[in-house]
Scaffold this motif. Structure first.
Motif, PDB file in Angstrom:
ATOM      1  N   VAL A 168      -5.644   9.998  12.272  1.00 44.67           N
ATOM      2  CA  VAL A 168      -5.803  11.653  12.517  1.00 44.67           C
ATOM      3  C   VAL A 168      -7.123  11.993  12.750  1.00 44.67           C
ATOM      4  O   VAL A 168      -7.792  13.321  12.607  1.00 44.67           O
ATOM      5  N   LEU A 169      -7.830  11.234  12.352  1.00 40.19           N
ATOM      6  CA  LEU A 169      -9.602  11.873  11.593  1.00 40.19           C
ATOM      7  C   LEU A 169     -10.296  11.315  12.456  1.00 40.19           C
ATOM      8  O   LEU A 169     -10.172  10.762  13.959  1.00 40.19           O
ATOM      9  N   PRO A 170     -11.100  13.025  12.465  1.00 36.71           N
ATOM     10  CA  PRO A 170     -12.198  12.935  14.065  1.00 36.71           C
ATOM     11  C   PRO A 170     -12.881  11.958  13.957  1.00 36.71           C
ATOM     12  O   PRO A 170     -14.549  11.798  13.963  1.00 36.71           O
ATOM     13  N   ILE A 171     -12.688  10.997  14.344  1.00 42.29           N
ATOM     14  CA  ILE A 171     -13.699   9.247  14.267  1.00 42.29           C
ATOM     15  C   ILE A 171     -13.075   8.684  15.755  1.00 42.29           C
ATOM     16  O   ILE A 171     -11.534   8.296  16.210  1.00 42.29           O
ATOM     17  N   ALA A 218       4.268  -6.149  13.514  1.00 44.06           N
ATOM     18  CA  ALA A 218       5.681  -6.731  12.733  1.00 44.06           C
ATOM     19  C   ALA A 218       5.971  -5.359  11.687  1.00 44.06           C
ATOM     20  O   ALA A 218       5.300  -4.625  11.568  1.00 44.06           O
ATOM     21  N   ARG A 219       7.080  -5.113  11.159  1.00 45.48           N
ATOM     22  CA  ARG A 219       7.747  -4.228  10.488  1.00 45.48           C
ATOM     23  C   ARG A 219       6.615  -4.392   9.237  1.00 45.48           C
ATOM     24  O   ARG A 219       6.617  -5.174   8.781  1.00 45.48           O
ATOM     25  N   PRO A 220       6.359  -3.361   8.416  1.00 43.11           N
ATOM     26  CA  PRO A 220       5.835  -3.079   6.984  1.00 43.11           C
ATOM     27  C   PRO A 220       7.075  -4.463   5.796  1.00 43.11           C
ATOM     28  O   PRO A 220       6.100  -4.943   5.040  1.00 43.11           O
ATOM     29  N   ASP A 221       7.700  -4.344   6.286  1.00 42.86           N
ATOM     30  CA  ASP A 221       8.893  -5.225   5.571  1.00 42.86           C
ATOM     31  C   ASP A 221       8.920  -6.485   5.592  1.00 42.86           C
ATOM     32  O   ASP A 221      10.337  -7.270   5.322  1.00 42.86           O
ATOM     33  N   GLY A 271       2.987   5.435  13.740  1.00 44.48           N
ATOM     34  CA  GLY A 271       4.654   5.571  13.546  1.00 44.48           C
ATOM     35  C   GLY A 271       4.534   5.460  12.405  1.00 44.48           C
ATOM     36  O   GLY A 271       5.998   4.955  12.044  1.00 44.48           O
ATOM     37  N   ARG A 272       3.926   4.933  11.791  1.00 46.40           N
ATOM     38  CA  ARG A 272       4.246   4.588  10.219  1.00 46.40           C
ATOM     39  C   ARG A 272       5.207   3.402   9.850  1.00 46.40           C
ATOM     40  O   ARG A 272       5.923   3.323   8.986  1.00 46.40           O
ATOM     41  N   ARG A 327      -0.327   0.937   5.924  1.00 49.16           N
ATOM     42  CA  ARG A 327       0.532   1.512   6.174  1.00 49.16           C
ATOM     43  C   ARG A 327       1.740   2.042   5.462  1.00 49.16           C
ATOM     44  O   ARG A 327       2.378   2.679   6.083  1.00 49.16           O
ATOM     45  N   ARG A 328       2.531   1.211   5.224  1.00 45.00           N
ATOM     46  CA  ARG A 328       3.639   2.004   4.011  1.00 45.00           C
ATOM     47  C   ARG A 328       3.508   3.279   3.370  1.00 45.00           C
ATOM     48  O   ARG A 328       4.040   4.008   3.477  1.00 45.00           O
ATOM     49  N   THR A 329       2.488   3.767   3.000  1.00 44.39           N
ATOM     50  CA  THR A 329       2.361   4.685   2.245  1.00 44.39           C
ATOM     51  C   THR A 329       1.612   6.024   2.788  1.00 44.39           C
ATOM     52  O   THR A 329       1.253   7.377   2.155  1.00 44.39           O
ATOM     53  N   GLY A 330       0.941   5.691   3.898  1.00 47.54           N
ATOM     54  CA  GLY A 330       1.025   6.781   5.174  1.00 47.54           C
ATOM     55  C   GLY A 330      -0.981   6.684   4.736  1.00 47.54           C
ATOM     56  O   GLY A 330      -2.016   7.769   6.235  1.00 47.54           O
ATOM     57  N   LEU A 331      -1.444   6.025   4.611  1.00 50.98           N
ATOM     58  CA  LEU A 331      -2.741   6.018   4.576  1.00 50.98           C
ATOM     59  C   LEU A 331      -3.134   5.644   6.141  1.00 50.98           C
ATOM     60  O   LEU A 331      -4.149   6.600   6.630  1.00 50.98           O
TER      61      LEU A 331
END
Length: 278
Positions: free
Chosen positions: A112-115, A186-189, A277-278, A102-106
């Motif tokens: 957004v992949l077509p799955i 929860a928030r990433p941190d 929202g990342r 989540r933190r790295t954007g993966l």
């Protein structure tokens, strides 16, 4: 990551095609999750080596005490206890990995992949099921080397072993859904790992695996008797001993269904929000 086979527009429009795509893409993404885990040595140590070492230490350090309290070889309490604990603590590593993605954007890139949108979430649970099955079989084999035995014929023993694996999967999946719901909402941190570890530690030390319920202080007995680890451990004990485990299996199934109902929707909604929202 292995790309999923392409779907034709006709496949995508039909509900049968959607279900087939969801199942196929869940397997592909679960395979990705398992490959990531296998490539991370610290994760392998955490989810495989630590439970095996814990089983050995529990038997050596607490074996006499637990055996005297249970009135039988402590290995029959220790093996189910460690199986349940490993299923529980393994989900913590999944929560850590999810927050890292989540933190790295993966997570956002996968979204957004077509799955199929549900495939990414169900793949994580499928990977958890595979992990739980592998670790449970490993712990059963180690336990058998230390004296753990199934009573009855070979067919009955196989049925008991499969029953124990099923109990571990139900308990571990229910716990994983709860952890997943907490992690994505929860928030990433947020201090998710300490919170989950604290809850897991309390459950680990106050259950029927260490002592019979009636040997705990009276004020703790309701928690010890009704927390989800106790029926899971009792069911495994009864299955290994060739006794009826029906009552405990009903409770384990009730916890499993209840966890899916309570945490399923928050997990789905929180996962979508976390991905966008990342």
């Amino acid at each position: 990551m292995t790309a999923a086979p392409a779907q034709t527009p006709a496949d995508r429009r039909s509900w049968v095609g959607e279900i087939a795509a969801w199942a196929r893409e869940s397997v592909v993404l679960a395979n990705r999750q398992l490959r990531v885990q296998a490539a991370d040595y610290s994760t392998v140590i955490q989810i495989v080596a630590v439970p095996a070492l814990t089983l050995l230490l529990f038997k050596v350090v607490f074996g006499d005490v637990v055996g005297a309290a249970m009135g039988k070889d402590s290995i029959y309490a220790t093996v189910p206890l460690v199986i349940v604990v490993s299923a529980m603590f393994g989900s913590v590593t999944s929560a850590v990995r999810l927050n890292n993605e989540r933190r790295t954007g993966l997570l956002a890139r996968l979204h957004v992949l077509p799955i199929n949108r549900a495939a990414e979430l169900t793949s994580r649970l499928l990977a958890e099921v595979v992990r739980i099955v592998i670790v449970t079989v490993l712990l059963l084999l180690i336990g058998m080397a230390m004296g753990f035995r199934f009573h009855g014929s070979a067919v009955a023993a196989l049925g008991s072993a499969l029953g124990i694996i099923a109990v571990a999967v139900m308990f571990g999946t229910a716990f994983s859904v709860g952890v997943l719901a907490l992690a994505v909402n929860a928030r990433p941190d947020s201090p998710i790992v300490p919170v989950i570890s604290l809850i897991s530690s309390l459950m680990m030390f106050f259950n029927a695996g260490f002592n019979p319920v009636d040997q705990y202080p009276r004020v703790l007995r309701p928690f010890v008797e009704h927390q989800p680890m106790t029926p899971a451990i009792n069911a495994m004990n009864h299955l290994a001993s060739g006794e009826s485990a029906a009552a405990d299996l009903v409770v384990v199934a009730a916890w499993f269904v209840g966890a899916l109902v309570v945490f399923g929707y928050p997990a789905v909604r929180g996962y979508r929000r976390a991905a966008v929202g990342r």
